[in-house]
Design a protein around this motif. Structure first.
Motif, PDB file in Angstrom:
ATOM      1  N   TRP A 158     -24.938 -13.683  54.795  1.00 13.68           N
ATOM      2  CA  TRP A 158     -25.791 -14.296  55.822  1.00 13.68           C
ATOM      3  C   TRP A 158     -24.986 -14.590  57.072  1.00 13.68           C
ATOM      4  N   GLU A 159     -25.667 -14.623  58.188  1.00 14.56           N
ATOM      5  CA  GLU A 159     -25.030 -15.035  59.444  1.00 14.56           C
ATOM      6  C   GLU A 159     -25.804 -16.244  59.938  1.00 14.56           C
ATOM      7  N   GLN A 160     -25.130 -17.377  59.985  1.00 15.07           N
ATOM      8  CA  GLN A 160     -25.824 -18.641  60.293  1.00 15.07           C
ATOM      9  C   GLN A 160     -25.631 -19.020  61.764  1.00 15.07           C
ATOM     10  N   ALA A 217     -20.285 -16.673  60.005  1.00 15.88           N
ATOM     11  CA  ALA A 217     -20.639 -15.703  58.970  1.00 15.88           C
ATOM     12  C   ALA A 217     -19.522 -15.605  57.938  1.00 15.88           C
ATOM     13  N   PRO A 218     -19.896 -15.567  56.672  1.00 12.15           N
ATOM     14  CA  PRO A 218     -18.890 -15.406  55.624  1.00 12.15           C
ATOM     15  C   PRO A 218     -18.769 -13.937  55.204  1.00 12.15           C
ATOM     16  N   ILE A 219     -17.838 -13.663  54.332  1.00 14.94           N
ATOM     17  CA  ILE A 219     -17.800 -12.373  53.656  1.00 14.94           C
ATOM     18  C   ILE A 219     -18.935 -12.394  52.634  1.00 14.94           C
ATOM     19  N   TYR A 220     -19.631 -11.264  52.483  1.00 17.59           N
ATOM     20  CA  TYR A 220     -20.806 -11.266  51.595  1.00 17.59           C
ATOM     21  C   TYR A 220     -20.407 -11.487  50.141  1.00 17.59           C
ATOM     22  N   GLU A 221     -21.378 -12.007  49.386  1.00 18.51           N
ATOM     23  CA  GLU A 221     -21.140 -12.338  47.976  1.00 18.51           C
ATOM     24  C   GLU A 221     -22.361 -11.973  47.150  1.00 18.51           C
ATOM     25  N   ASN A 252     -29.954 -11.862  57.206  1.00 19.99           N
ATOM     26  CA  ASN A 252     -29.598 -11.697  55.788  1.00 19.99           C
ATOM     27  C   ASN A 252     -29.198 -10.243  55.546  1.00 19.99           C
ATOM     28  N   ASN A 253     -27.914  -9.984  55.426  1.00 21.84           N
ATOM     29  CA  ASN A 253     -27.425  -8.632  55.137  1.00 21.84           C
ATOM     30  C   ASN A 253     -27.462  -8.421  53.638  1.00 21.84           C
ATOM     31  N   TRP A 254     -28.130  -7.335  53.243  1.00 20.18           N
ATOM     32  CA  TRP A 254     -28.409  -7.159  51.816  1.00 20.18           C
ATOM     33  C   TRP A 254     -28.006  -5.769  51.341  1.00 20.18           C
ATOM     34  N   SER A 255     -27.423  -5.710  50.164  1.00 20.42           N
ATOM     35  CA  SER A 255     -27.113  -4.406  49.571  1.00 20.42           C
ATOM     36  C   SER A 255     -27.069  -4.528  48.053  1.00 20.42           C
ATOM     37  N   LEU A 256     -26.985  -3.389  47.385  1.00 20.56           N
ATOM     38  CA  LEU A 256     -26.900  -3.356  45.918  1.00 20.56           C
ATOM     39  C   LEU A 256     -25.626  -2.630  45.521  1.00 20.56           C
ATOM     40  N   ASN A 263     -24.397   0.465  55.778  1.00 25.65           N
ATOM     41  CA  ASN A 263     -24.149   0.348  54.337  1.00 25.65           C
ATOM     42  C   ASN A 263     -24.915  -0.835  53.754  1.00 25.65           C
ATOM     43  N   LYS A 264     -25.919  -1.302  54.495  1.00 23.70           N
ATOM     44  CA  LYS A 264     -26.711  -2.457  54.063  1.00 23.70           C
ATOM     45  C   LYS A 264     -27.944  -2.539  54.940  1.00 23.70           C
ATOM     46  N   PHE A 265     -28.932  -3.263  54.477  1.00 24.59           N
ATOM     47  CA  PHE A 265     -30.061  -3.579  55.339  1.00 24.59           C
ATOM     48  C   PHE A 265     -29.870  -4.994  55.853  1.00 24.59           C
ATOM     49  N   GLU A 266     -30.294  -5.193  57.084  1.00 29.21           N
ATOM     50  CA  GLU A 266     -30.142  -6.504  57.697  1.00 29.21           C
ATOM     51  C   GLU A 266     -31.532  -7.071  57.989  1.00 29.21           C
ATOM     52  N   PHE A 267     -31.901  -8.099  57.263  1.00 33.59           N
ATOM     53  CA  PHE A 267     -33.205  -8.741  57.443  1.00 33.59           C
ATOM     54  C   PHE A 267     -33.004  -9.866  58.457  1.00 33.59           C
TER      55      PHE A 267
END
Ligand code: ADP
Ligand code: MG
Length: 728
Positions: free
Chosen positions: A213-215, A294-298, A342-346, A468-472
């Motif tokens: 996430w980017e807050q 913004a953090p590193i994704y988890e 919200n950056n999202w990936s699988l 390499n991800k979708f960004e909502f």
């Protein structure tokens, strides 16, 4: 009252910045206050450690004996760090986090005392749950809900309290929080994605959903913020004329961070490190006094917990630096509001990001499968995805030409658009060897593995593929990410499940080879999902017209948007995927509608109060000064009096007009509120609040803001935009 404004300004100038120590490297601080794997290895027996990691990674149950061991170790670890209390930490549907502290301390009956913490206390607690929203699931006379340990999110120490992340459910089993449905959705997407992965790689055992996430947030001087009743009670300014200088010079974005804000950030990041929140990026945002972290994704569940925790600690750290953090989506009119991308990936347990193009045709086919299925899922459930980010505060942002529109669409960039066009031409049924080779070499084989630079450019899209991800991007800055993440993972899970069924039919019944079947189904998806793809300017009026033709929803307000949460399609979706029962879905809808009503109601009351009790009296006071002035001029100038006093008289008239505008509209607003309150049906009540009550806000504000420009600055009681936004 004006003295409060000037007092606050004076205090602000006297403030000496708090210096922040950063003696230790961040990598050394990271996770120090977290009962993470490293700590567990130290404190648990090998057997207990393995049982806990099995629970974390494979959802295995933890038996009572192991729970006792874990509890005892957690206690020892916590005591060694000076902790006195423990709490089950959860995320009820209020949007805030909740905790009730209990001391480890127990008396032992012989006049002595010891510190105790058993498996029972770790695993389950019964907070008095009657005051949390439940949407009618739990009648208050049987106010029983319980919290249960979520071993997938590690316990942490904040201050002198050991916090144990938990789910919060009613005794009858229904979820009363954000985490429970999220965990179910993550389980569903794991299962569905896993099945689809098997077409490409038999070794995959688990698929994890990631969130980065980017807050965005505003920092306002605490004294100045406190001097404004609207900021205190609603988190935003309900009135205030825009500052002569706002963001028009673009001189804040990515500019050098003001030193007091930077000290706050360093302090906050230190706290993040200790709590294991991998804070990585910080910068100025577009509006003055607006920033981003913004953090590193988890892993998504952990990321949601970390975001909730961050929002909580931000306020506390800010207070130390004499700041107030505003997480509201639109704290100030006329300048940008705040969102939370919200950056999202699988990702598979074999280390493959399923949303990143690969190096071989086969891995690219896998990428395209997940990519196209995600697009399809968004197309089918666009209204639900919009509903997942709906709130009274986010209504100010979505569609306001600075943030994504209220229409959900997907941006994929030129290169992938071309790839989809080519795939659309794939022959129906069996493919000739020539066509297969051609596809592998020229279409699937040619997706460049670095798409990042080409795809991130359309900032107007609410749902963009960024390499390499979708960004909502439509998520609100104050929102709990749990809800949007639950929806996104659920719709993708459902879509992957359907995809698998369709492909299997082609393989089993039509005798197609696996890759032929995949190509065939994907081709049909590309054809049927075109309406959701949009590469143009999402802020334009043309897009609204075009989207309407395409049959996409455009729900601009929360009461309208929320309906998608209880549509037949949604209820069936959540039931089928095991994410929420019909009762849970409907209860949540009720809670959100009610929350909307309450938010607008509070704002309306505060606005009425400020307008009538602060602005009107101030205007009258200044008008009296003018009247005295005119009287004096008349005494001195006699018959020449009109020529020297005409501007004052005009001002006196103008002020009267604005006072009338305020009073009449406030009276009208109070009447509308009374009428709305009498409406039994909550959907209709919400509509009345939206269309009748809220509709008057702008009118009242207009007159107040005009008065701000007319009235003597010395008399003006409310801290002005220029002071709120440019004092650092
Ligand atoms: P921006 O959107 O501001 O240009 P980036 O796109 O570089 O910034 O990254 C923003 C966020 O995306 C960060 O929190 C980062 O950790 C996250 N992110 C990067 N890669 C992934 C991924 N594969 N899955 C989920 N989130 C990711
Ligand atoms: Mg981003």
């Amino acid at each position: 009252m004006s003295t409060l404004r000037f007092h606050a300004i004076k205090e602000t100038y006297a403030y000496k910045p708090l210096v922040v120590d950063e003696k230790e490297r961040r990598s050394q601080l990271f996770g120090n206050n977290v009962f993470n794997e490293q700590t567990m290895r130290q404190y648990l027996t090998k057997d207990a450690f393995e049982k806990v990691t099995d629970a974390i990674y494979f959802g295995k149950k933890i038996d009572r004996g192991i729970a006792d061991q874990v509890a005892s170790s957690m206690k020892d670890w916590a005591l060694s760090k000076g902790v006195t209390h423990y709490t089950h930490w959860f995320q009820p549907l209020t949007g805030a986090t909740a905790e009730k502290h209990d001391a480890f301390f127990e008396t032992s009956g012989d006049g002595m005392a010891i510190e105790m913490f058993g498996g029972g206390q770790l695993v389950q607690q019964e907070p008095d749950a009657s005051s949390f929203p439940s949407g009618g699931i739990r009648n208050t006379f049987e106010a029983r809900g319980y919290t249960a340990w979520d071993p997938t999110s590690p316990a942490f120490i904040y201050g002198t309290t050991l916090c144990i992340p938990t789910i919060f459910v009613a005794y009858t089993g229904e979820a009363l929080d954000y985490k429970t449905p999220l965990l179910r959705a993550l389980h569903a997407v794991d299962a569905a994605a896993n099945d689809v992965c098997k077409y490409f790689d038999k070794n995959v055992k688990k698929v994890t959903s990631s969130l980065g996430w980017e807050q965005e947030y505003f920092l306002v001087d605490k004294m100045l913020a406190t001097s404004r009743p609207d900021i205190n009670l609603t988190g935003r300014t309900l009135l205030g004329h825009s500052s002569a200088k706002g963001q028009q010079l673009d001189d804040h974005y990515f500019g050098s961070i003001p030193s007091r804000a930077l000290n706050f950030m360093r302090d906050l990041e230190n706290e993040c490190m200790l709590l294991g929140i991998p804070a990585k990026t910080r910068h100025n945002e577009v509006a003055p006094n607006q920033f981003e972290l913004a953090p590193i994704y988890e892993e998504a569940n952990l990321a949601v917990d970390h975001n909730s925790l961050l929002m909580d600690i931000m306020g506390r750290v800010a207070s130390r630096h004499n700041f107030k953090v505003l997480l509201h989506e639109k704290p100030f009119a006329g300048i940008n509001g705040s969102g939370k991308h919200n950056n999202w990936s699988l990702t598979t347990d074999t280390g493959i990001n399923l949303l990143a193009p690969g190096k071989t045709p086969m891995s690219n086919l896998q990428f395209l499968t997940f990519f196209i299925n995600t697009i399809k899922a968004v197309h089918q459930h666009e209204a639900l995805l919009r509903a997942a980010v709906a709130s009274a505060s986010n209504d100010h942002r979505l569609g306001a030409n600075e943030a994504p529109p209220a229409i959900i669409s997907v941006f994929i960039g030129d290169q992938l658009t071309k790839v989809l066009e080519e795939l659309e031409g794939v022959t129906k049924g069996k493919l000739s060897p020539k066509e297969k080779t051609e596809l592998k070499l020229n279409v699937v084989g040619k997706i460049p593995d670095v798409l990042l630079d080409n795809t991130d450019r359309n900032r107007t899209s609410p749902f963009a593929f960024t390499g390499n991800k979708f960004e909502f991007r439509a998520v609100g800055s104050s929102a709990n990410c749990g809800d949007p993440m639950t929806v996104l993972n659920t719709i993708v899970a459902k879509q992957l499940k359907d995809f698998k069924e369709e492909v299997d039919v082609l393989i089993d019944k039509k005798g197609l080879k696996k890759d032929e079947a995949v190509f065939n189904v994907l081709r049909e998806y590309i054809k049927s999902t075109k309406a959701i793809l949009f590469e143009g300017n999402g802020y334009g009026k043309e897009w609204e017209d075009e989207a309407k033709k395409r049959g996409l929803s455009n729900n601009k307000t929360t009461p309208e948007a929320l309906k998608a949460k209880v549509s037949k399609q949604t209820i069936a979706l959540f039931e089928e995927m095991g994410v929420m029962s019909k009762i849970e879905t409907e209860a949540r809808y009720e809670i959100e509608i009610e929350s909307y009503i309450k938010h607008v109601q509070i704002e309306s009351r505060v606005l009425g109060d400020i307008a009538r009790n602060h602005i009107v009296p101030t205007a009258v006071k200044y008008q009296n000064v003018l009247i005295e002035n005119v009287k004096g001029l008349k005494e001195i100038f006699d018959e020449n009096f009109t020529s020297v006093s005409k501007e004052q008289i005009k001002l006196i008239e103008e002020i009267s007009n604005h006072i009338e505008g305020i009073n009449a509209n406030v009276t009208k607003m109070i009447d509308e509120r009374r009428e709305a309150n009498a409406i039994e049906n909550i959907e209709e009540r919400a509509m009345a609040y939206c269309n009748q009550v809220k509709a008057l806000f702008e009118k009242i504000r207009y007159h107040c803001d005009k008065l701000e420009l007319l009235v003597d600055d010395e008399l003006w009681p409310l801290t002005k935009y220029r002071e709120l936004l440019f004092t650092r």
